[in-house]
Design a protein around this motif. Structure first.
Motif, PDB file in Angstrom:
ATOM      1  N   PRO A   1       0.823  -1.214   0.000  1.00  0.00           N
ATOM      2  CA  PRO A   1       0.000   0.000   0.000  1.00  0.00           C
ATOM      3  C   PRO A   1       0.859   1.266   0.000  1.00  0.00           C
ATOM      4  O   PRO A   1       1.974   1.288   0.526  1.00  0.00           O
ATOM      5  N   ALA A   2       0.316   2.346  -0.567  1.00  0.00           N
ATOM      6  CA  ALA A   2       1.042   3.619  -0.653  1.00  0.00           C
ATOM      7  C   ALA A   2       1.459   4.117   0.722  1.00  0.00           C
ATOM      8  O   ALA A   2       2.547   4.663   0.892  1.00  0.00           O
ATOM      9  N   SER A   3       0.603   3.923   1.734  1.00  0.00           N
ATOM     10  CA  SER A   3       0.935   4.401   3.080  1.00  0.00           C
ATOM     11  C   SER A   3       2.138   3.670   3.667  1.00  0.00           C
ATOM     12  O   SER A   3       2.887   4.237   4.453  1.00  0.00           O
ATOM     13  N   VAL A   4       2.348   2.423   3.272  1.00  0.00           N
ATOM     14  CA  VAL A   4       3.501   1.654   3.757  1.00  0.00           C
ATOM     15  C   VAL A   4       4.764   2.092   3.022  1.00  0.00           C
ATOM     16  O   VAL A   4       5.842   2.183   3.607  1.00  0.00           O
ATOM     17  N   LYS A   5       4.633   2.403   1.735  1.00  0.00           N
ATOM     18  CA  LYS A   5       5.787   2.826   0.944  1.00  0.00           C
ATOM     19  C   LYS A   5       6.270   4.220   1.343  1.00  0.00           C
ATOM     20  O   LYS A   5       7.446   4.535   1.181  1.00  0.00           O
ATOM     21  N   ALA A   6       5.364   5.069   1.820  1.00  0.00           N
ATOM     22  CA  ALA A   6       5.706   6.475   2.074  1.00  0.00           C
ATOM     23  C   ALA A   6       5.603   6.827   3.558  1.00  0.00           C
ATOM     24  O   ALA A   6       4.940   7.793   3.937  1.00  0.00           O
ATOM     25  N   LEU A   7       6.256   6.064   4.410  1.00  0.00           N
ATOM     26  CA  LEU A   7       6.244   6.359   5.846  1.00  0.00           C
ATOM     27  C   LEU A   7       7.051   7.612   6.142  1.00  0.00           C
ATOM     28  O   LEU A   7       8.094   7.839   5.541  1.00  0.00           O
ATOM     29  N   ASN A   8       6.556   8.433   7.080  1.00  0.00           N
ATOM     30  CA  ASN A   8       7.373   9.567   7.525  1.00  0.00           C
ATOM     31  C   ASN A   8       8.083   9.174   8.819  1.00  0.00           C
ATOM     32  O   ASN A   8       7.893   8.068   9.333  1.00  0.00           O
ATOM     33  N   GLU A   9       8.870  10.080   9.362  1.00  0.00           N
ATOM     34  CA  GLU A   9       9.714   9.747  10.526  1.00  0.00           C
ATOM     35  C   GLU A   9       8.921   9.471  11.789  1.00  0.00           C
ATOM     36  O   GLU A   9       9.435   8.865  12.729  1.00  0.00           O
ATOM     37  N   ASN A  10       7.654   9.873  11.847  1.00  0.00           N
ATOM     38  CA  ASN A  10       6.828   9.629  13.031  1.00  0.00           C
ATOM     39  C   ASN A  10       5.932   8.402  12.887  1.00  0.00           C
ATOM     40  O   ASN A  10       5.085   8.156  13.735  1.00  0.00           O
ATOM     41  N   GLN A  11       6.080   7.663  11.793  1.00  0.00           N
ATOM     42  CA  GLN A  11       5.202   6.532  11.530  1.00  0.00           C
ATOM     43  C   GLN A  11       5.949   5.199  11.569  1.00  0.00           C
ATOM     44  O   GLN A  11       7.132   5.138  11.242  1.00  0.00           O
ATOM     45  N   VAL A  12       5.206   4.169  11.951  1.00  0.00           N
ATOM     46  CA  VAL A  12       5.712   2.795  11.929  1.00  0.00           C
ATOM     47  C   VAL A  12       4.606   1.906  11.352  1.00  0.00           C
ATOM     48  O   VAL A  12       3.438   2.296  11.327  1.00  0.00           O
ATOM     49  N   VAL A  13       4.997   0.706  10.924  1.00  0.00           N
ATOM     50  CA  VAL A  13       4.036  -0.255  10.394  1.00  0.00           C
ATOM     51  C   VAL A  13       4.107  -1.522  11.233  1.00  0.00           C
ATOM     52  O   VAL A  13       5.184  -2.065  11.470  1.00  0.00           O
ATOM     53  N   GLY A  14       2.953  -1.989  11.652  1.00  0.00           N
ATOM     54  CA  GLY A  14       2.861  -3.270  12.347  1.00  0.00           C
ATOM     55  C   GLY A  14       2.270  -4.304  11.420  1.00  0.00           C
ATOM     56  O   GLY A  14       1.373  -3.988  10.624  1.00  0.00           O
TER      57      GLY A  14
END
Length: 189
Positions: A120-133
């Motif tokens: 997903p686009a949100s997983v490809k474009a993480l910013n420095e305050n984001q993580v993926v579980g």
């Protein structure tokens, strides 16, 4: 006195070969191409059929299907399968070495038409305050969210304030499928 049968390795000649290339989509392995080979056939008195690489770095990688001989009498079906990571993602064909020569097979690119669905686009474009579980090979939002929160604790020690940015479940592919639940979480300032 015990007599043990001597087993030797033999090269098989499969009647059907399927070669599938896909890209791993797990966070730590994104972009790592994997080639899965499934070979089927019939052979007399064998056990433990499997696919091995002969030359994985060749322009057309070479593999062979091997097994061990047994004292079993009969002509039995076999299915051999193996996956090889880090192959060239643009492979068009592979070669299977047999006792009578080499046969080439086309490679199917499993996710080539559905790349936008697999990451997903949100997983490809993480910013420095984001993580993926992630919750791999299952539809489990709680596990994916818990994984993301643990990452936030590690990344931002002390107090965290999390906001879910995106979540979903991805399932693609056959015969080699990829499935995972993901949650993108952002630390609020």
């Amino acid at each position: 006195m015990t007599v043990q049968a001597h087993s030797t390795e033999v090269v098989l000649s499969p009647t059907k070969v399927t070669a599938t290339e896909f890209e791993l989509v797990l966070a730590r392995q994104h972009g790592n191409a994997v080639l899965t080979i499934i070979a089927e056939g019939y052979a007399e008195g064998i056990t433990g059929a499997h696919v091995v690489a002969v030359d994985l770095n060749a322009k057309v990688p070479v593999f062979k299907v091997v097994a061990h001989t047994t004292a079993a009498i009969g002509y039995f079906p076999y299915t051999a399968k193996n996956s090889f990571e880090g192959v060239n993602p643009d492979l068009q064909e592979i070669a299977i070495q047999t006792s009578v020569g080499v046969t080439k097979y086309k490679v199917t690119h499993l996710l080539s038409n559905s790349e936008t669905q697999t990451v997903p686009a949100s997983v490809k474009a993480l910013n420095e305050n984001q993580v993926v579980g992630y919750a791999y090979n299952q539809s489990n939002l709680d596990l994916a969210f818990s994984n993301a929160v643990n990452q936030l604790y590690n990344k931002f020690s002390g107090h965290i304030s999390a906001k879910v940015v995106d979540s979903g479940f991805i399932a693609v592919g056959s015969p080699v499928g990829i499935a995972y639940t993901y949650v993108v979480v952002e630390q609020q300032q």
